[in-house]
Design a protein around this motif. Structure first.
Motif, short mmCIF file in Angstrom:
data_model
loop_
_atom_site.label_atom_id
_atom_site.label_comp_id
_atom_site.label_asym_id
_atom_site.label_seq_id
_atom_site.Cartn_x
_atom_site.Cartn_y
_atom_site.Cartn_z
N ASP A 1 -20.92 -13.38 19.17
CA ASP A 1 -19.97 -14.47 18.91
C ASP A 1 -19.00 -14.63 20.07
O ASP A 1 -17.78 -14.66 19.90
N MET A 2 -19.58 -14.72 21.26
CA MET A 2 -18.77 -14.87 22.46
C MET A 2 -19.24 -16.06 23.28
O MET A 2 -20.40 -16.45 23.23
N VAL A 3 -18.30 -16.61 24.04
CA VAL A 3 -18.62 -17.66 24.99
C VAL A 3 -17.93 -17.32 26.30
O VAL A 3 -16.85 -16.71 26.30
N TYR A 4 -18.59 -17.67 27.39
CA TYR A 4 -18.10 -17.34 28.72
C TYR A 4 -17.99 -18.62 29.55
O TYR A 4 -18.70 -19.59 29.33
N ARG A 12 -23.26 -18.69 26.10
CA ARG A 12 -22.89 -18.07 24.83
C ARG A 12 -23.74 -16.85 24.58
O ARG A 12 -24.88 -16.76 25.03
N ASP A 13 -23.17 -15.92 23.83
CA ASP A 13 -23.89 -14.78 23.31
C ASP A 13 -23.71 -14.81 21.80
O ASP A 13 -22.67 -14.39 21.28
N ASN A 14 -24.70 -15.36 21.10
CA ASN A 14 -24.55 -15.52 19.66
C ASN A 14 -24.46 -14.19 18.92
O ASN A 14 -23.78 -14.10 17.90
N ALA A 15 -25.13 -13.19 19.43
CA ALA A 15 -25.10 -11.89 18.77
C ALA A 15 -23.69 -11.30 18.75
O ALA A 15 -23.34 -10.55 17.83
#
Length: 121
Positions: A75-78, A70-73
């Protein structure tokens, strides 16, 4: 409301890799959990993994072939998928559990439209 947009699906050969991405947008206070499910033809939707926070987790059911991050900054998930096999062919869905306001601790689950992954032998 939360909108989830998946990308990165496609058709690959056995043994190749794909990386799926999912971006959340809309009006919400915070997204607590993000993750991925998949649904193969004629089968029920199954959980791949969900992850809270900003960390990477390997996915044991896939015997280490998949990894979610996840990249919280942003708001993404991979979902990084390696050594793909024909039985990985499915529609892959992004999921997010969100708090819609700072005054409510209730989580609301949202689903993306899905992205097709096809693995040919």
């Amino acid at each position: 409301q939360v909108q989830l947009l998946e990308s990165g699906g496609g058709t690959v050969q056995t043994g190749e890799s794909l990386k799926l991405a999912c971006a959340a947008s809309g009006r919400f206070y915070s997204i607590m959990v993000m993750g991925w499910y998949r649904q193969a033809p004629g089968k029920q939707r199954e959980l791949i993994a969900t992850v809270p926070g900003d960390r990477t987790a390997s996915v044991d059911p896939m015997k280490g072939r998949f990894a979610i991050s996840r990249d919280n900054a942003k708001d993404m998930v991979y979902l990084q998928m390696n050594n793909l096999r024909p039985d990985d062919t499915a529609v892959y869905y992004c999921v997010a559990d969100a708090r819609l306001t700072d005054s409510s601790i209730a989580l609301v689950r949202y689903w993306g439209q899905g992205t097709q992954v096809t693995v040919s032998s």
